[in-house]
Scaffold this active site. Sequence first.
Site, PDB file in Angstrom:
ATOM      1  N   ARG A 118      12.123  36.288   3.208  1.00 30.58           N
ATOM      2  CA  ARG A 118      11.548  37.364   4.041  1.00 30.58           C
ATOM      3  C   ARG A 118      10.872  38.466   3.234  1.00 30.58           C
ATOM      4  NH1 ARG A 118      16.399  36.381   6.805  1.00 30.58           N
ATOM      5  NH2 ARG A 118      15.997  35.033   8.595  1.00 30.58           N
ATOM      6  N   LYS A 140      -3.682  41.954   1.992  1.00 26.49           N
ATOM      7  CA  LYS A 140      -3.918  40.850   2.935  1.00 26.49           C
ATOM      8  C   LYS A 140      -3.642  39.550   2.201  1.00 26.49           C
ATOM      9  CE  LYS A 140      -7.407  42.512   6.168  1.00 26.49           C
ATOM     10  NZ  LYS A 140      -8.738  42.218   6.736  1.00 26.49           N
ATOM     11  N   GLU A 182     -19.380  41.021  -2.538  1.00 27.77           N
ATOM     12  CA  GLU A 182     -18.409  41.996  -2.004  1.00 27.77           C
ATOM     13  C   GLU A 182     -18.703  43.400  -2.561  1.00 27.77           C
ATOM     14  OE1 GLU A 182     -16.331  41.076   0.388  1.00 27.77           O
ATOM     15  OE2 GLU A 182     -15.486  39.083  -0.002  1.00 27.77           O
ATOM     16  N   LYS A 224     -11.997  50.719  -1.738  1.00 29.80           N
ATOM     17  CA  LYS A 224     -11.046  49.903  -0.982  1.00 29.80           C
ATOM     18  C   LYS A 224      -9.690  50.595  -0.900  1.00 29.80           C
ATOM     19  CE  LYS A 224      -9.404  45.491   0.309  1.00 29.80           C
ATOM     20  NZ  LYS A 224      -9.497  44.054   0.227  1.00 29.80           N
ATOM     21  N   GLU A 234      -5.349  47.690   9.504  1.00 26.34           N
ATOM     22  CA  GLU A 234      -6.641  47.453  10.160  1.00 26.34           C
ATOM     23  C   GLU A 234      -6.635  47.809  11.652  1.00 26.34           C
ATOM     24  OE1 GLU A 234      -8.857  44.122   8.427  1.00 26.34           O
ATOM     25  OE2 GLU A 234      -9.649  43.738  10.414  1.00 26.34           O
ATOM     26  N   ARG A 238     -10.561  50.090   8.511  1.00 27.61           N
ATOM     27  CA  ARG A 238     -10.494  48.978   7.555  1.00 27.61           C
ATOM     28  C   ARG A 238     -11.330  47.792   8.027  1.00 27.61           C
ATOM     29  NH1 ARG A 238      -5.299  46.269   4.276  1.00 27.61           N
ATOM     30  NH2 ARG A 238      -6.622  44.763   3.189  1.00 27.61           N
ATOM     31  N   ASN A 242     -14.950  44.177   6.791  1.00 30.20           N
ATOM     32  CA  ASN A 242     -15.274  42.809   7.195  1.00 30.20           C
ATOM     33  C   ASN A 242     -16.756  42.617   7.499  1.00 30.20           C
ATOM     34  OD1 ASN A 242     -12.563  41.873   7.104  1.00 30.20           O
ATOM     35  ND2 ASN A 242     -12.176  42.982   8.997  1.00 30.20           N
ATOM     36  N   HIS A 245     -18.352  39.177   7.579  1.00 26.84           N
ATOM     37  CA  HIS A 245     -17.296  38.172   7.462  1.00 26.84           C
ATOM     38  C   HIS A 245     -17.135  37.290   8.691  1.00 26.84           C
ATOM     39  CE1 HIS A 245     -16.365  40.118   3.728  1.00 26.84           C
ATOM     40  NE2 HIS A 245     -15.347  39.317   3.496  1.00 26.84           N
ATOM     41  N   HIS A 249     -17.299  33.666   7.672  1.00 28.13           N
ATOM     42  CA  HIS A 249     -16.180  32.733   7.859  1.00 28.13           C
ATOM     43  C   HIS A 249     -16.622  31.520   8.671  1.00 28.13           C
ATOM     44  CE1 HIS A 249     -12.858  35.984   7.085  1.00 28.13           C
ATOM     45  NE2 HIS A 249     -13.348  35.480   5.971  1.00 28.13           N
ATOM     46  N   HIS A 262     -16.988  31.826  -0.774  1.00 22.66           N
ATOM     47  CA  HIS A 262     -16.731  32.942   0.134  1.00 22.66           C
ATOM     48  C   HIS A 262     -17.778  34.050  -0.051  1.00 22.66           C
ATOM     49  CE1 HIS A 262     -14.618  35.868   2.549  1.00 22.66           C
ATOM     50  NE2 HIS A 262     -14.670  36.725   1.540  1.00 22.66           N
TER      51      HIS A 262
HETATM   52  N1  LIG Z   1      -7.028  39.058   0.657  1.00 12.61           N
HETATM   53  C1  LIG Z   1      -8.190  39.630   0.766  1.00 12.61           C
HETATM   54  O1  LIG Z   1      -8.292  40.812   1.092  1.00 12.61           O
HETATM   55  C2  LIG Z   1      -9.432  38.854   0.454  1.00 12.61           C
HETATM   56  C3  LIG Z   1     -10.660  39.513   0.295  1.00 12.61           C
HETATM   57  C4  LIG Z   1     -11.778  38.769  -0.078  1.00 12.61           C
HETATM   58  C5  LIG Z   1     -11.670  37.401  -0.281  1.00 12.61           C
HETATM   59  N2  LIG Z   1     -10.466  36.795  -0.101  1.00 12.61           N
HETATM   60  C6  LIG Z   1     -10.312  35.351  -0.348  1.00 12.61           C
HETATM   61  O2  LIG Z   1     -10.549  35.128  -1.729  1.00 12.61           O
HETATM   62  C7  LIG Z   1     -10.999  33.774  -1.892  1.00 12.61           C
HETATM   63  C8  LIG Z   1     -12.169  33.749  -2.831  1.00 12.61           C
HETATM   64  O3  LIG Z   1     -11.772  34.235  -4.086  1.00 12.61           O
HETATM   65  P1  LIG Z   1     -12.597  33.920  -5.415  1.00 12.61           P
HETATM   66  O4  LIG Z   1     -14.029  34.155  -5.142  1.00 12.61           O
HETATM   67  O5  LIG Z   1     -11.932  34.644  -6.493  1.00 12.61           O
HETATM   68  O6  LIG Z   1     -12.461  32.337  -5.547  1.00 12.61           O
HETATM   69  P2  LIG Z   1     -11.419  31.407  -6.336  1.00 12.61           P
HETATM   70  O7  LIG Z   1     -10.078  31.986  -6.356  1.00 12.61           O
HETATM   71  O8  LIG Z   1     -11.598  30.046  -5.789  1.00 12.61           O
HETATM   72  O9  LIG Z   1     -11.991  31.441  -7.830  1.00 12.61           O
HETATM   73  C9  LIG Z   1     -13.277  30.939  -8.080  1.00 12.61           C
HETATM   74  C10 LIG Z   1     -13.294  29.879  -9.187  1.00 12.61           C
HETATM   75  O10 LIG Z   1     -13.224  30.532 -10.448  1.00 12.61           O
HETATM   76  C11 LIG Z   1     -12.181  29.980 -11.230  1.00 12.61           C
HETATM   77  N3  LIG Z   1     -11.714  31.074 -12.087  1.00 12.61           N
HETATM   78  C12 LIG Z   1     -10.931  32.116 -11.746  1.00 12.61           C
HETATM   79  N4  LIG Z   1     -10.874  32.993 -12.742  1.00 12.61           N
HETATM   80  C13 LIG Z   1     -11.608  32.496 -13.759  1.00 12.61           C
HETATM   81  C14 LIG Z   1     -11.944  32.951 -15.059  1.00 12.61           C
HETATM   82  N5  LIG Z   1     -11.544  34.148 -15.489  1.00 12.61           N
HETATM   83  N6  LIG Z   1     -12.715  32.175 -15.840  1.00 12.61           N
HETATM   84  C15 LIG Z   1     -13.176  30.980 -15.373  1.00 12.61           C
HETATM   85  N7  LIG Z   1     -12.918  30.506 -14.146  1.00 12.61           N
HETATM   86  C16 LIG Z   1     -12.146  31.255 -13.347  1.00 12.61           C
HETATM   87  C17 LIG Z   1     -11.202  29.474 -10.219  1.00 12.61           C
HETATM   88  O11 LIG Z   1     -10.353  28.491 -10.760  1.00 12.61           O
HETATM   89  C18 LIG Z   1     -12.135  28.908  -9.158  1.00 12.61           C
HETATM   90  O12 LIG Z   1     -12.600  27.643  -9.535  1.00 12.61           O
HETATM   91  C19 LIG Z   1     -11.302  33.261  -0.517  1.00 12.61           C
HETATM   92  O13 LIG Z   1     -10.263  32.394  -0.107  1.00 12.61           O
HETATM   93  C20 LIG Z   1     -11.320  34.487   0.353  1.00 12.61           C
HETATM   94  O14 LIG Z   1     -10.965  34.223   1.684  1.00 12.61           O
HETATM   95  C21 LIG Z   1      -9.354  37.486   0.249  1.00 12.61           C
HETATM   96 ZN   LIG Z   2     -14.460  38.844   1.654  1.00 13.66          ZN
END
Ligand SMILES: NC(=O)c1ccc[n+]([C@@H]2O[C@H](COP(=O)([O-])OP(=O)(O)OC[C@H]3O[C@@H](n4cnc5c(N)ncnc54)[C@H](O)[C@@H]3O)[C@@H](O)[C@H]2O)c1
Ligand SMILES: [Zn+2]
Length: 364
Positions: A118, A140, A182, A224, A234, A238, A242, A245, A249, A262
């Site tokens: 939990r 999130k 972003e 942020k 949100e 907040r 989005n 998005h 999405h 993304h």
């Molecule tokens: N929680 C939130 O508030 C929030 C906000 C925005 C996006 N997201 C989510 O985040 C995700 C996208 O994140 P992302 O763009 O980081 O993608 P990701 O986590 O898939 O990373 C992108 C790629 O880069 C590689 N990688 C990571 N760090 C590296 C480094 N330092 N050197 C070389 N390669 C590296 C990863 O292995 C992957 O192949 C989506 O699922 C999206 O929905 C969440």
């Molecule tokens: Zn995003």
Amino acid sequence: MITLNVDLGERSYPIVIGRGLLNDKSLISPYVIGKQVVIVTNETIAPLYLDKALALFSAYQCETVILPDGEVYKTYDGIMPIIDCLMENQFDRRVTLVALGGGVIGDMTGYAAAIYRRGVNFIQIPTTLLAQVDSSVGGKTGVNHPLGKNMIGAFHQPQCVLADTSTLNTLDDRQLSAGLAEVIKYALINSREFFVWLSQNMSALIDRDPDALAYAIEFSCRDKADVVAADEKEAGQRALLNLGHTFGHAIETALGYGNCLHGEAVAIGMLMAVDLSVRHGWIDNSVQQQITALIKSANLPVRVPIINNVKISVEQFMELMSGDKKVLDGQLHLILLNTLGSSFISADFDVDKLKQTLEVFATG
Ligand SMILES: NC(=O)c1ccc[n+]([C@@H]2O[C@H](COP(=O)([O-])OP(=O)(O)OC[C@H]3O[C@@H](n4cnc5c(N)ncnc54)[C@H](O)[C@@H]3O)[C@@H](O)[C@H]2O)c1
Ligand SMILES: [Zn+2]
């Protein structure tokens, strides 16, 4: 090195941004309460940074979970290796999970931390630009469902965020650009000044100029952190984060998770929100052109790509968007612009104009 604070009363936490933070053990010790740590990363990041992370937590009983790499693994089943590791080691409620990676690892690890016993502590060590400017901050967490992005999740804040900007040196160009989407989002939502700065400094960002990147990361995190402090769950402002998005999405889901990144989907989604805002007369064409030019200069797509011959129709857009989290009481809410650097949430848009926007961006 700079430290920002996410002000959430007892659950406040720092965001530390700087080069070489992974070498500094003193940074993490205040944020680990027990003796047990599980580092979660993936098969791409492990060879690059796992040794450093293990050294950082060498004072603790430390286990490692290495997940497969990809958005396609950000599923409910995908987090089970984390839970299995915690159970097999009988880790207690004082365990700390560490997310070492991009947004996918951050969202999955955070969600595992939210539900194990939990709720246990976790630390974000974001290694992509996208994760450093956005996903690691704000609590999130969650995973995707085949019918919708991030539909299973929880709000669960980390103990701290350590953004070591030197990790960005190994990121490929496409992922860097995805993170810039972003960054551009913060400018469109609430800072014309930052928009101007981005327009003047985009080539430095693309060339990974460390000072330019540091400024963009700091600006984004500051923005942020303020928004999250004011509206953690949100209920209001907040939602502006989005921007793009709901459209984005839908694109990610329709094209198959991981095919359109993304950040790329968000870039196109923001242009769709801009297009709809122009159709209502809230912003004019010249602003639309400036925004399109900035997105192009970040090497981001401005049209929905056709990948594996998958096309998106207007009807499909409508259907996927009607399942969005911003549908309240059956009404779709969209984030739109009323000027450059100012946005608002509205359910009061003209559906015919929305269809016109979708027609421009639909591919089939
Ligand atoms: N929680 C939130 O508030 C929030 C906000 C925005 C996006 N997201 C989510 O985040 C995700 C996208 O994140 P992302 O763009 O980081 O993608 P990701 O986590 O898939 O990373 C992108 C790629 O880069 C590689 N990688 C990571 N760090 C590296 C480094 N330092 N050197 C070389 N390669 C590296 C990863 O292995 C992957 O192949 C989506 O699922 C999206 O929905 C969440
Ligand atoms: Zn995003």
